[in-house]
Write a protein that holds these residues in place. Structure first.
Motif, PDB file in Angstrom:
ATOM      1  N   ILE A  14     -11.172 -10.830  12.116  1.00 58.76           N
ATOM      2  CA  ILE A  14     -10.272 -10.010  11.300  1.00 58.76           C
ATOM      3  C   ILE A  14     -10.777  -9.959   9.863  1.00 58.76           C
ATOM      4  N   ALA A  15     -11.271 -11.087   9.371  1.00 58.50           N
ATOM      5  CA  ALA A  15     -11.842 -11.091   8.013  1.00 58.50           C
ATOM      6  C   ALA A  15     -13.007 -10.098   7.965  1.00 58.50           C
ATOM      7  N   GLY A  16     -13.840 -10.108   9.014  1.00 55.37           N
ATOM      8  CA  GLY A  16     -14.968  -9.168   9.076  1.00 55.37           C
ATOM      9  C   GLY A  16     -14.494  -7.730   9.034  1.00 55.37           C
ATOM     10  N   ALA A  17     -13.424  -7.442   9.794  1.00 56.49           N
ATOM     11  CA  ALA A  17     -12.903  -6.066   9.832  1.00 56.49           C
ATOM     12  C   ALA A  17     -12.388  -5.650   8.449  1.00 56.49           C
ATOM     13  N   TYR A  18     -11.675  -6.567   7.773  1.00 55.69           N
ATOM     14  CA  TYR A  18     -11.133  -6.223   6.450  1.00 55.69           C
ATOM     15  C   TYR A  18     -12.249  -6.096   5.405  1.00 55.69           C
ATOM     16  N   GLY A  74     -15.583  10.197  19.588  1.00 58.28           N
ATOM     17  CA  GLY A  74     -16.110   8.926  20.070  1.00 58.28           C
ATOM     18  C   GLY A  74     -16.245   7.902  18.953  1.00 58.28           C
ATOM     19  N   VAL A  75     -16.686   6.699  19.334  1.00 63.92           N
ATOM     20  CA  VAL A  75     -16.794   5.604  18.367  1.00 63.92           C
ATOM     21  C   VAL A  75     -18.244   5.125  18.320  1.00 63.92           C
ATOM     22  N   GLY A  76     -18.889   5.317  17.162  1.00 60.97           N
ATOM     23  CA  GLY A  76     -20.274   4.871  17.001  1.00 60.97           C
ATOM     24  C   GLY A  76     -20.306   3.391  16.630  1.00 60.97           C
ATOM     25  N   LEU A  77     -21.265   2.664  17.212  1.00 65.87           N
ATOM     26  CA  LEU A  77     -21.384   1.231  16.931  1.00 65.87           C
ATOM     27  C   LEU A  77     -22.785   0.939  16.404  1.00 65.87           C
ATOM     28  N   PRO A  78     -22.960  -0.219  15.717  1.00 65.84           N
ATOM     29  CA  PRO A  78     -24.300  -0.546  15.220  1.00 65.84           C
ATOM     30  C   PRO A  78     -25.309  -0.592  16.366  1.00 65.84           C
ATOM     31  N   GLY A  79     -26.558  -0.251  16.069  1.00 64.07           N
ATOM     32  CA  GLY A  79     -27.608  -0.305  17.081  1.00 64.07           C
ATOM     33  C   GLY A  79     -27.663   0.952  17.938  1.00 64.07           C
ATOM     34  N   GLY A  80     -27.022   2.001  17.469  1.00 64.63           N
ATOM     35  CA  GLY A  80     -27.078   3.277  18.195  1.00 64.63           C
ATOM     36  C   GLY A  80     -26.158   3.338  19.405  1.00 64.63           C
ATOM     37  N   LEU A  81     -25.353   2.305  19.619  1.00 67.15           N
ATOM     38  CA  LEU A  81     -24.408   2.342  20.740  1.00 67.15           C
ATOM     39  C   LEU A  81     -23.271   3.304  20.408  1.00 67.15           C
ATOM     40  N   SER A 107     -19.726  -1.362  11.727  1.00 65.17           N
ATOM     41  CA  SER A 107     -19.483  -2.802  11.846  1.00 65.17           C
ATOM     42  C   SER A 107     -17.981  -3.069  11.844  1.00 65.17           C
ATOM     43  N   HIS A 108     -17.225  -2.267  11.074  1.00 65.71           N
ATOM     44  CA  HIS A 108     -15.755  -2.390  11.094  1.00 65.71           C
ATOM     45  C   HIS A 108     -15.236  -2.155  12.524  1.00 65.71           C
ATOM     46  N   PHE A 109     -15.766  -1.119  13.169  1.00 68.48           N
ATOM     47  CA  PHE A 109     -15.318  -0.813  14.541  1.00 68.48           C
ATOM     48  C   PHE A 109     -15.639  -1.989  15.465  1.00 68.48           C
TER      49      PHE A 109
END
Ligand code: HEM
Ligand code: HEM
Length: 177
Positions: A24-28, A116-123, A50-52
């Motif tokens: 949660i700290a990471g998300a905030y 859609g939801v983009g994630l780090p690393g092209g996912l 990274s938030h996602f």
């Protein structure tokens, strides 16, 4: 009494609690850092992705966390707090449990109905329903509101833990360490 400090939550409950705190700290942190970066830059996209990821990890950890909590009892607080304090604690904990499920789901569904939801690393989690811009906009507005409101709920939870530690001098916090 030795029992006073030795009766802790089960290992699983403690590990999941502190892992959730980190996520949660990471998300905030990430969602706030994004405001320092210029719109449209790859850095800002990465920070938001990274938030996602942090948020989705909170959701992923929530289920085993709840299962491990249901499978073990909360150790007693010593000396026992008054009834109203127990009830206030249960209410806050209920809100926190609801938050770790509802908050990431709001963000996820908002993304699933809009591109859609983009994630780090092209996912990428692809768009599932939609597109529905209006629904996505409303879900995001609730997500932002709830995320802001929970600064206060989480703050209250931390203050309560410190109150138990320094003012009541009971074993509430030690049970979670
Ligand atoms: C427990 C997990 C999460 C927390 C605590 C959280 C918290 C927040 C907060 C506080 C904001 C508002 C930031 C601001 O503008 O002041 C925000 C925005 C946002 N979050 Fe999350 N979030 C979580 C999970 C997610 C997930 C899983 C997703 C998507 C997969 C997501 C997507 C978004 C988006 C797209 C925004 C920007 C909304 C906008 O400005 O219109 N969040 N989040
Ligand atoms: C960041 C987000 C946090 C979330 C979502 C969260 C969530 C929770 C939840 C749901 C419980 C209830 C456990 C149960 O089922 O009995 C709990 C208990 C507890 N949390 Fe947190 N917590 C957070 C941060 C913290 C922090 C930073 C501290 C320490 C300063 C803390 C200290 C405690 C303690 C001592 C308990 C045991 C309370 C009791 O049994 O009465 N938490 N937390």
């Amino acid at each position: 009494m030795t029992q006073l400090t030795s009766a802790r939550y089960s290992r699983g409950v403690r590990v999941f609690h502190w892992l959730t705190v980190l996520l949660i700290a990471g998300a905030y942190v990430t969602v706030n850092v994004r405001t320092l970066l210029e719109k449209g830059t790859p850095e800002r996209t990465l920070v938001m992705q990274s938030h996602f990821l942090f948020g989705l990890a909170v959701l992923l950890v929530a289920l085993p966390r709840i299962v491990s909590r249901l499978g073990s009892k909360a150790p007693p607080i010593q000396p026992p707090p008054p009834d109203w304090m127990h009830r206030a604690g249960h209410l806050t904990h209920g809100l926190l449990y609801a938050f770790i499920i509802v908050q990431p789901l709001l963000g996820l569904v908002a993304g699933l109905v809009e591109g859609g939801v983009g994630l780090p690393g092209g996912l990428r989690i692809p768009e599932l329903f939609g597109p529905d811009k209006a629904l996505s906009h409303d879900l995001k507005a609730i997500h932002v509101w709830l995320g802001t409101a929970f600064y206060y709920v989480i703050g209250l939870h931390i203050l309560a833990a410190l109150f138990h530690l320094w003012v009541r001098r009971d074993n509430t916090l030690q049970r979670m360490l």
